[in-house]
Design an enzyme around this catalytic site. Structure first.
Site, PDB file in Angstrom:
ATOM      1  N   LYS A 103       0.743  -1.117   0.105  1.00 34.35           N
ATOM      2  CA  LYS A 103       0.122   0.058  -0.002  1.00 34.35           C
ATOM      3  C   LYS A 103       0.781   1.212   0.117  1.00 34.35           C
ATOM      4  CE  LYS A 103      -4.414   0.857   0.249  1.00 34.35           C
ATOM      5  NZ  LYS A 103      -5.450   0.436  -0.253  1.00 34.35           N
ATOM      6  N   GLY A 202     -23.872   4.328   3.115  1.00 39.61           N
ATOM      7  CA  GLY A 202     -22.904   4.997   1.968  1.00 39.61           C
ATOM      8  C   GLY A 202     -23.278   4.471   0.796  1.00 39.61           C
ATOM      9  N   VAL A 203     -23.593   5.704   0.009  1.00 42.23           N
ATOM     10  CA  VAL A 203     -23.795   5.411  -1.437  1.00 42.23           C
ATOM     11  C   VAL A 203     -22.803   5.983  -2.383  1.00 42.23           C
ATOM     12  CG1 VAL A 203     -26.135   4.194  -1.510  1.00 42.23           C
ATOM     13  CG2 VAL A 203     -25.917   6.480  -1.172  1.00 42.23           C
ATOM     14  N   GLY A 204     -21.604   6.108  -2.011  1.00 39.39           N
ATOM     15  CA  GLY A 204     -20.571   6.735  -2.973  1.00 39.39           C
ATOM     16  C   GLY A 204     -20.362   5.761  -4.146  1.00 39.39           C
ATOM     17  N   VAL A 206     -18.698   2.604  -4.671  1.00 39.39           N
ATOM     18  CA  VAL A 206     -19.181   1.133  -4.476  1.00 39.39           C
ATOM     19  C   VAL A 206     -20.601   0.961  -4.257  1.00 39.39           C
ATOM     20  CG1 VAL A 206     -18.701  -1.116  -3.343  1.00 39.39           C
ATOM     21  CG2 VAL A 206     -16.872   0.643  -3.725  1.00 39.39           C
ATOM     22  N   TYR A 208     -23.168   2.988  -4.686  1.00 37.45           N
ATOM     23  CA  TYR A 208     -24.035   3.283  -5.818  1.00 37.45           C
ATOM     24  C   TYR A 208     -24.136   2.162  -6.590  1.00 37.45           C
ATOM     25  CZ  TYR A 208     -25.650   5.179 -10.326  1.00 37.45           C
ATOM     26  OH  TYR A 208     -26.254   5.231 -11.364  1.00 37.45           O
TER      27      TYR A 208
HETATM   28  P1  NAD Z   1     -16.680   6.686  -1.425  1.00 36.33           P
HETATM   29  O1  NAD Z   1     -15.969   7.777  -0.922  1.00 36.33           O
HETATM   30  O2  NAD Z   1     -16.823   6.956  -2.994  1.00 36.33           O
HETATM   31  O3  NAD Z   1     -17.904   6.530  -0.756  1.00 36.33           O
HETATM   32  C1  NAD Z   1     -18.073   6.484   0.536  1.00 36.33           C
HETATM   33  C2  NAD Z   1     -19.657   7.073   0.674  1.00 36.33           C
HETATM   34  O4  NAD Z   1     -19.861   6.953   2.010  1.00 36.33           O
HETATM   35  C3  NAD Z   1     -19.681   8.669   0.211  1.00 36.33           C
HETATM   36  O5  NAD Z   1     -20.880   8.969  -0.435  1.00 36.33           O
HETATM   37  C4  NAD Z   1     -19.711   9.468   1.799  1.00 36.33           C
HETATM   38  O6  NAD Z   1     -20.385  10.689   1.557  1.00 36.33           O
HETATM   39  C5  NAD Z   1     -20.562   8.301   2.531  1.00 36.33           C
HETATM   40  N1  NAD Z   1     -20.359   8.416   3.872  1.00 36.33           N
HETATM   41  C6  NAD Z   1     -19.204   9.007   4.733  1.00 36.33           C
HETATM   42  N2  NAD Z   1     -19.367   9.138   6.075  1.00 36.33           N
HETATM   43  C7  NAD Z   1     -20.710   8.501   6.076  1.00 36.33           C
HETATM   44  C8  NAD Z   1     -21.473   8.211   7.354  1.00 36.33           C
HETATM   45  N3  NAD Z   1     -21.061   8.401   8.496  1.00 36.33           N
HETATM   46  N4  NAD Z   1     -22.635   7.614   7.122  1.00 36.33           N
HETATM   47  C9  NAD Z   1     -22.880   7.281   5.824  1.00 36.33           C
HETATM   48  N5  NAD Z   1     -22.446   7.690   5.090  1.00 36.33           N
HETATM   49  C10 NAD Z   1     -21.158   8.145   4.905  1.00 36.33           C
HETATM   50  O7  NAD Z   1     -15.886   5.650  -1.408  1.00 36.33           O
HETATM   51  P2  NAD Z   1     -16.113   4.027  -2.228  1.00 36.33           P
HETATM   52  O8  NAD Z   1     -14.961   3.890  -3.184  1.00 36.33           O
HETATM   53  O9  NAD Z   1     -17.202   3.906  -2.595  1.00 36.33           O
HETATM   54  O10 NAD Z   1     -15.641   3.079  -1.089  1.00 36.33           O
HETATM   55  C11 NAD Z   1     -16.440   2.705   0.216  1.00 36.33           C
HETATM   56  C12 NAD Z   1     -15.663   1.834   1.096  1.00 36.33           C
HETATM   57  O11 NAD Z   1     -15.428   0.609   0.376  1.00 36.33           O
HETATM   58  C13 NAD Z   1     -14.572   2.307   1.743  1.00 36.33           C
HETATM   59  O12 NAD Z   1     -14.477   1.641   2.975  1.00 36.33           O
HETATM   60  C14 NAD Z   1     -13.505   1.757   0.876  1.00 36.33           C
HETATM   61  O13 NAD Z   1     -12.087   1.511   1.452  1.00 36.33           O
HETATM   62  C15 NAD Z   1     -13.990   0.299   0.658  1.00 36.33           C
HETATM   63  N6  NAD Z   1     -13.524  -0.394  -0.819  1.00 36.33           N
HETATM   64  C16 NAD Z   1     -13.619   0.325  -2.002  1.00 36.33           C
HETATM   65  C17 NAD Z   1     -13.285  -0.237  -3.067  1.00 36.33           C
HETATM   66  C18 NAD Z   1     -13.633   0.251  -4.470  1.00 36.33           C
HETATM   67  O14 NAD Z   1     -13.302  -0.427  -5.520  1.00 36.33           O
HETATM   68  N7  NAD Z   1     -13.606   1.605  -4.481  1.00 36.33           N
HETATM   69  C19 NAD Z   1     -12.578  -1.708  -3.026  1.00 36.33           C
HETATM   70  C20 NAD Z   1     -12.389  -2.170  -1.550  1.00 36.33           C
HETATM   71  C21 NAD Z   1     -13.035  -1.592  -0.615  1.00 36.33           C
END
Ligand code: NAD
Length: 366
Positions: A103, A202-204, A206, A208
């Site tokens: 990492k 959390g609908v960011g 992943v 979404y």
């Molecule tokens: P992201 O930042 O795009 O989405 C996270 C969402 O959570 C955002 O919309 C944010 O506003 C929301 N959020 C933040 N605090 C919150 C709270 N207290 N309550 C509710 N919602 C809240 O991140 P992502 O890329 O979608 O990743 C999400 C999780 O999955 C992270 O923990 C990340 O480490 C893990 N992950 C992601 C991937 C990937 O391919 N992106 C792969 C493995 C693991």
């Protein structure tokens, strides 16, 4: 994870008698987590403060994202790099990837004056390691940044030239959906998502795509987020119900899917859960290793995070290795079977699913 809990306790105990410097802590962590190597770079021209942690190379060159976020202290950044690299070894091993775990952590400065120069300097740093570590997108970095890194080193993936775009979130979501299907099959002998109620935290990125995968198969959704735009997108597109972020643990649903932050499964929240299944994408969901046992006792089926959320890394590793992309998609879909295997062994040995998953990864790593 267990060893980390151990070292945290150890640090607290030692604190009374000794003053630990950052380096003492670093070597203590490294010893307990069986690192690997650890590299730091400071580039005064661009203000780059970068850390690359390489945990294990037994199964192949280390792969893992490059995170660019603000840290309150260097100690915190070091700890994050070590924890995440360690977890990446587990993720790669349990997913049968020909890679070890690594990492990169970039300590975000107040301002990056020249983003190109900044990522060029980081690209040079990655290149100096000669392929021990392959970098990828993570929180705070984009496909564009990966493209800049690629002008300085071949040891990078998630670039715009790498095929279906740099963002691995759709593949991560696909894997999570497959994991949820395994949970439903194992717990209820149900082989579809029709009328299954999933509460997504959390609908960011992943979250979404996960909502999309689930809604397309007839699931009912309750979602929460601190970002109003992300929320409304799910209401409009999938007819999702909305709940305030602080109430998501109280939603009576079939599945709770944490897709926002780490450490959301702790003593307080587990008591409140009204779901038989917890399965989501967030990394390091358990505040402590033993919270897996607590869920096991309560009869809540937990899909270990580093197994169910491996879709993204499986996909980007395949792109990097020039492996067949259809094969990579199949491997992401097969997360279903990885999860099922863990559940079956957990039932046989009456041990929490997270402990079984860690044991299986360690068996492959040593
Ligand atoms: P992201 O930042 O795009 O989405 C996270 C969402 O959570 C955002 O919309 C944010 O506003 C929301 N959020 C933040 N605090 C919150 C709270 N207290 N309550 C509710 N919602 C809240 O991140 P992502 O890329 O979608 O990743 C999400 C999780 O999955 C992270 O923990 C990340 O480490 C893990 N992950 C992601 C991937 C990937 O391919 N992106 C792969 C493995 C693991």
């Amino acid at each position: 994870m267990q060893v980390l809990d151990g070292i945290q306790k150890g640090n607290k105990m030692n604190h009374k008698n000794h003053h630990h410097t950052g380096l003492d802590k670093l070597f203590r962590y490294a010893e307990v987590l069986r690192f690997g190597d650890f590299h730091v770079k400071f580039d005064h021209k661009t203000g780059l403060r970068a850390i690359i942690a390489v945990h294990n190379l037994k199964l192949g060159p280390a792969i893992g994202g490059c995170r660019l976020i603000h840290y309150h202290s260097t100690d915190k950044a070091v700890e994050d790099a070590l924890r995440l690299a360690y977890m990446m070894s587990f993720k790669s091993a349990i997913s049968n990837l020909p890679h070890g775990g690594g990492k990169a952590v970039l300590m975000k400065p107040k301002e990056i004056k020249d983003r190109r120069a900044y990522f060029e300097a980081f690209g040079d740093f990655v290149n100096e390691l000669g392929g021990r570590y392959i970098t990828a997108m993570d929180s705070g970095t984009s496909e564009k940044d990966m493209d800049i890194i690629a002008t300085r080193t071949p040891f990078v993936t998630c670039t715009s030239a790498s095929g279906a775009g740099g963002d691995p979130s759709p593949q991560t979501a696909l894997g999570v959906r497959r994991g949820i299907e395994a949970c439903l099959q194992f717990k209820f002998n149900k082989n579809d998502l029709k009328d299954v109620h999933v509460a997504i935290q959390g609908v960011g990125h992943v979250g979404y795509y996960l909502a999309q995968e689930l809604a397309a198969r007839g699931a009912r959704l309750t979602v929460c987020d601190v970002n109003e735009m992300n929320l409304q997108r799910c209401v409009k597109e999938f007819g999702a119900a909305v709940c305030p972020p602080e109430n998501i643990y109280d939603v009576a649903a079939d599945v709770f899917a944490p897709c926002a932050l780490g450490a959301v499964l702790n003593l307080q929240t587990i008591k409140r859960l009204r779901v038989p299944i917890v399965a989501g994408s967030a990394n390091n969901q358990l505040a402590h290793h033993h919270h897996g046992a607590l869920m096991h006792e309560r009869g809540i089926l937990y899909a270990p995070d580093f197994v169910i959320n491996a879709g993204g890394i499986i996909y980007v590793a395949a792109v990097y290795d020039h492996a067949d992309q259809n094969q990579a998609f199949k491997q992401v879909e097969d997360i279903y079977f990885n999860i099922m295997q863990i559940f079956e062994r957990s039932a046989r040995e009456n041990l929490p699913t997270n402990e079984i998953a860690e044991m299986m990864a360690i068996e492959r790593l040593r």
